[in-house]
Scaffold this active site. Structure first.
Site, PDB file in Angstrom:
ATOM      1  N   GLY B 242      39.079  43.267  44.700  1.00 51.48           N
ATOM      2  CA  GLY B 242      40.501  43.508  44.929  1.00 51.48           C
ATOM      3  C   GLY B 242      41.045  42.582  45.983  1.00 51.48           C
ATOM      4  O   GLY B 242      40.549  41.461  46.148  1.00 51.48           O
ATOM      5  N   SER B 243      42.041  43.052  46.710  1.00 50.99           N
ATOM      6  CA  SER B 243      42.742  42.161  47.630  1.00 50.99           C
ATOM      7  C   SER B 243      41.931  41.919  48.893  1.00 50.99           C
ATOM      8  O   SER B 243      41.082  42.725  49.288  1.00 50.99           O
ATOM      9  CB  SER B 243      44.095  42.763  48.004  1.00 50.99           C
ATOM     10  OG  SER B 243      43.901  43.849  48.874  1.00 50.99           O
ATOM     11  N   THR B 244      42.205  40.785  49.528  1.00 54.54           N
ATOM     12  CA  THR B 244      41.494  40.405  50.747  1.00 54.54           C
ATOM     13  C   THR B 244      41.775  41.405  51.866  1.00 54.54           C
ATOM     14  O   THR B 244      40.876  41.762  52.628  1.00 54.54           O
ATOM     15  CB  THR B 244      41.939  38.995  51.157  1.00 54.54           C
ATOM     16  OG1 THR B 244      41.822  38.149  50.012  1.00 54.54           O
ATOM     17  CG2 THR B 244      41.075  38.440  52.274  1.00 54.54           C
ATOM     18  N   ASP B 245      43.025  41.869  51.947  1.00 57.49           N
ATOM     19  CA  ASP B 245      43.372  42.818  53.012  1.00 57.49           C
ATOM     20  C   ASP B 245      42.547  44.091  52.913  1.00 57.49           C
ATOM     21  O   ASP B 245      41.999  44.575  53.904  1.00 57.49           O
ATOM     22  CB  ASP B 245      44.866  43.158  52.939  1.00 57.49           C
ATOM     23  CG  ASP B 245      45.716  41.967  53.342  1.00 57.49           C
ATOM     24  OD1 ASP B 245      45.151  41.044  53.977  1.00 57.49           O
ATOM     25  OD2 ASP B 245      46.915  41.949  53.002  1.00 57.49           O
ATOM     26  N   VAL B 246      42.478  44.640  51.697  1.00 60.06           N
ATOM     27  CA  VAL B 246      41.704  45.872  51.510  1.00 60.06           C
ATOM     28  C   VAL B 246      40.226  45.590  51.755  1.00 60.06           C
ATOM     29  O   VAL B 246      39.518  46.407  52.356  1.00 60.06           O
ATOM     30  CB  VAL B 246      41.949  46.459  50.103  1.00 60.06           C
ATOM     31  CG1 VAL B 246      41.048  47.672  49.877  1.00 60.06           C
ATOM     32  CG2 VAL B 246      43.406  46.828  49.930  1.00 60.06           C
ATOM     33  N   GLY B 247      39.768  44.426  51.350  1.00 61.03           N
ATOM     34  CA  GLY B 247      38.378  44.040  51.589  1.00 61.03           C
ATOM     35  C   GLY B 247      38.042  44.067  53.070  1.00 61.03           C
ATOM     36  O   GLY B 247      36.989  44.564  53.482  1.00 61.03           O
ATOM     37  N   GLU B 264      34.540  41.193  46.330  1.00 61.00           N
ATOM     38  CA  GLU B 264      35.051  40.065  45.557  1.00 61.00           C
ATOM     39  C   GLU B 264      36.550  40.067  45.756  1.00 61.00           C
ATOM     40  O   GLU B 264      37.239  40.973  45.278  1.00 61.00           O
ATOM     41  CB  GLU B 264      34.690  40.220  44.072  1.00 61.00           C
ATOM     42  CG  GLU B 264      34.972  38.965  43.281  1.00 61.00           C
ATOM     43  CD  GLU B 264      35.065  39.211  41.790  1.00 61.00           C
ATOM     44  OE1 GLU B 264      35.046  40.383  41.364  1.00 61.00           O
ATOM     45  OE2 GLU B 264      35.192  38.228  41.052  1.00 61.00           O
ATOM     46  N   CYS B 298      41.660  36.364  40.270  1.00 60.74           N
ATOM     47  CA  CYS B 298      41.320  36.120  41.679  1.00 60.74           C
ATOM     48  C   CYS B 298      41.151  34.632  41.956  1.00 60.74           C
ATOM     49  O   CYS B 298      41.440  34.158  43.039  1.00 60.74           O
ATOM     50  CB  CYS B 298      40.065  36.890  42.063  1.00 60.74           C
ATOM     51  SG  CYS B 298      38.611  36.395  41.128  1.00 60.74           S
TER      52      CYS B 298
END
Lengths: 335, 394
Positions: B242-247, B264, B298
């Site tokens: 998912g998104s980088t922020d949530v990662g 990822e 992505c």
């Protein structure tokens, strides 16, 4: 641009055989352009492979596309055992490609639907013209030592002149593969230019024999050189090579046609030949032409299939479109 | 017929969605969670609606997973894990092969449902997403079979929490579930809230194939449910796409917990064209890189870097190619770009494009027909963008 548009309108209105654009006069041999040509094989294969999955025509649209394919066929017989009677039979089918009941069901009973041309050896031009009996259907003759092209230059030119004199309005010439394989583009240019001169008023289709040129880059460069030398059409194959028309080769060649058109404004036609035997294959080629070259090229004056059995499958599919079931092969008149 | 031969238009070529609608109807268009081999629907639970982005039509009601649901799913997975690992590589391979065959058998339904829920062209879900899912299950079935000989000292982690995005709902599920099961783990998976339907259908297919209860559990919901999975004490590993922020958040929240982690995340991938390239082929490369799945990938090639000397000719070729893109009903087999996942994302894209223009970029879009309704965005080319522009960074 206005000219191209006028041509399009006239063709849409049903005079597809009339070429309203100026014939490709050719240009000088521009080696800078030829040398700069690059082809990425895997990218070309990917595009060719995915394109037929990206486009689809159904129902009446499919029927219309198949009719278009039919009108672009150079119905061909090129065999050692061709006889005048076989050619007569071929011409009869070319003039009446669909049975009257299919035509009526499609609402085309009052149109003159024919294939694009008939394509024969020099000796069969006479019987073909006789069989066509003045019908507005061109006779194309293969020439210049077809299919191998390994005969003396003066004889090749003489063969073209004889065929034109015999009444062929289109000449399918073969290039000397050795020039392309050895990168002798000047020799290829000169040879093709001489053929074009010998053709005179007859239109010249230049067969590259792509299956023997080994690389897509050779195919692309040979395409460019032949257009510079004045080809009216570029054509893939004789049908006698181990590999004949393929979609990747076609993609490379039509992109060359597009580049040439953008650079010079001249229209050059495209003819894939050999191995295209199903209606589905034919549609894939038409998709390719429409996507890469545009609508204008989907007319018999700029696009032909070199094929013999394709017509039978198109007729079969059209009869399926009308009746909902497939006809047995013996129910269709043979070509 | 003569008119059609004149225009040579493609005409409509729609895939039928009947089968998928029939499946939704068979569930009353309301879904619970799939836990311990059965549906868990509680009447009091909160729920939300999932829509077809191409039409805005509500497809079904999806349950918002709460703590009780996540606990139940993790408990079921924990209980099933020992038996599942105990089957051995060959035993698990038999189940994975069965799942692969299930996906193939129901490929059409899965593809149609995916396109209804996600808005991606049926051509892509039919030719790419679903066949790849089947291949992943076959591939990992093979690895499961070889576990004892190829990975003799490896042991399963236990229960895996998996959170997958909306851009390739079914494919991401396959990527995550197949290797986890092959290695002897059990799974609690949360699909994205926009696209839960194929995961729920897959759960049903698992059940039909005789997968032991609890090996796969599907809990639906939004980010809050995801957070409960991430922070659950009895989960051994988190796998997130998912998104980088949530990662980043997940990395912070799992730090020190002993949980293993796979992330990822997003990117801003460059597409570089050199002057000696086959330019026509490079243009096709751009098309595949940025307009595949409406650019919702992505690794989408969202930055185009072209050598100065060929810039003009390359952009001309690219624009000509963009004119040929067909945007519309994703159920049509003759469409290149379908719908954007959600109106919120449509708005975000539009905002970014406008920011780009405000910062000095020139916007070019082809003059193609767009459906009047639904969540569609024209393919867009921004020129005169500098590396410091917002659109080159975000």
């Amino acid at each position: 641009m206005l000219d191209a548009l006028t041509v399009l309108m006239e063709i849409v209105e049903g005079s597809p055989m009339v070429s309203k654009f100026k014939r490709n006069p050719g240009t000088r041999l521009n080696m800078d352009l030829v040398d700069a040509i690059q082809v990425n094989r895997s990218a070309v294969e990917r595009r060719a492979q995915t394109l037929s999955g990206r486009r689809s025509v159904k129902k009446q649209w499919q029927a219309a596309w198949l009719l278009k394919a039919l009108s672009c066929i150079d119905l061909t017989t090129l065999s050692g055992d061709d006889t005048p009677e076989r050619v007569r039979r071929l011409c009869a089918k070319a003039m009446n490609p669909l049975s009257p009941d299919i035509l009526a069901a499609l609402g085309l009973e009052n149109t003159k639907l024919t294939t694009g041309a008939v394509c024969v050896y020099h000796n069969m031009i006479g019987p073909a013209l006789e069989a066509l009996n003045g019908a507005a259907l061109p006779v194309a003759a293969v020439s210049t030592g077809f299919p191998a092209g390994q005969t003396p230059m003066d004889i090749k030119c003489a063969e073209i002149e004889k065929s034109v004199a015999a009444g062929a309005s289109e000449i399918d010439i073969v290039i000397s593969r050795q020039y392309a394989l050895n990168g002798d583009w000047k020799a290829l240019y000169d040879e093709t230019k001489a053929f074009r001169k010998a053709c005179g008023r007859a239109h010249m289709k230049t067969i590259l024999a792509t299956g023997e040129l080994k690389t897509l880059r050779n195919v692309a460069r040979a395409s460019a050189v032949c257009m510079m030398a004045g080809a009216d059409f570029i054509k893939t194959s004789t049908g006698k090579e181990p590999v004949n028309a393929t979609l990747p080769v076609s993609l490379v060649m039509v992109r060359m046609i597009r580049d040439y058109h953008q650079r010079t404004g001249h229209y050059v036609g495209y003819k894939p030949a050999g191995g295209i035997s199903t209606a589905k294959d034919a549609l894939s080629y038409l998709f390719l032409i429409k996507e890469e070259l545009g609508r204008r090229w989907l007319e018999p004056d700029l696009f032909r299939f070199g094929a013999s059995s394709l017509l039978g499958d198109i007729e079969r599919q059209l009869s399926h479109y009308i009746t909902g079931s497939y006809a047995a092969s013996y129910r269709q008149a043979m070509a | 017929m003569i008119e059609l031969m004149g225009t040579m238009e493609y005409g409509p070529a729609p895939e039928s969605a009947d089968q998928a609608h029939a499946w939704l109807d068979s569930h009353g268009r309301a879904f619970g969670h799939f836990i311990k081999g059965g549906w868990k629907i509680s009447q009091r639970a909160k729920s939300f609606k999932t829509r077809n982005p191409a039409t805005g039509q509500v497809l079904a009601t999806i349950s918002q997973g709460d703590r009780g649901d996540v606990d139940a799913a993790v408990k079921a997975a924990r209980k099933a894990q020992k038996g599942w690992a105990g089957l051995g590589g060959h035993g698990r391979a038999r189940h994975l092969y069965a799942l692969a065959r299930q996906v193939q058998k129901h490929a059409r339904l899965l593809a149609v449902l995916e396109t209804l829920d996600n808005g991606k062209p049926i051509r892509e879900s039919r030719d790419i997403d679903v066949p790849l899912v089947a291949r992943h299950f076959y591939h990992h079935a093979g690895w499961a079979q070889l576990m004892e000989s190829e990975f003799p000292d490896h042991v399963p982690l236990g229960v895996i929490g998996q959170i997958v995005p909306w851009n390739f709902p079914m494919l991401m599920l396959g990527w995550k579930i197949a290797p986890a099961l092959a290695a002897g783990n059990t799974v609690v998976l949360k699909p994205a809230e926009y696209t839960s339907l194929t995961a729920l259908l897959f759960a049903e297919l698992c059940d039909e194939a005789g997968l032991p209860p609890g090996v796969i559990n599907i809990v639906t919901g939004d980010g809050r449910t995801g957070e409960m999975i991430v922070n659950h004490k009895d989960i051994n590993k988190i796998a997130f796409t998912g998104s980088t922020d949530v990662g980043r958040l997940i990395r912070q929240q799992t730090a020190g917990s002993g949980k293993k982690l796979t992330l990822e995340l997003g990117g801003k991938s460059p597409f570089i064209v050199f002057p000696d390239a086959d330019l026509d082929s490079a243009v096709e490369g751009v098309v595949d890189a940025i307009w595949f799945n409406q650019g919702q990938v992505c690794c989408a090639g969202s930055r185009l870097l072209v050598q100065e000397g060929i810039q003009k000719i390359f952009i001309t070729k690219l624009k000509a190619r963009m004119e040929k893109l067909r945007i519309g009903d994703p159920m049509d087999k003759c469409i290149d770009m379908g719908a954007i996942i959600d109106p919120a994302h449509h708005k975000q894209i539009d905002k970014l494009v406008k920011t780009g223009v405000r910062e000095g970029a020139t916007l070019w879009q082809p003059d193609c027909a767009l459906p009047k309704k639904g969540c569609f965005y024209r393919p867009s080319l921004l020129e005169n963008v500098t590396p410091s522009s917002t659109v080159a960074q975000q």
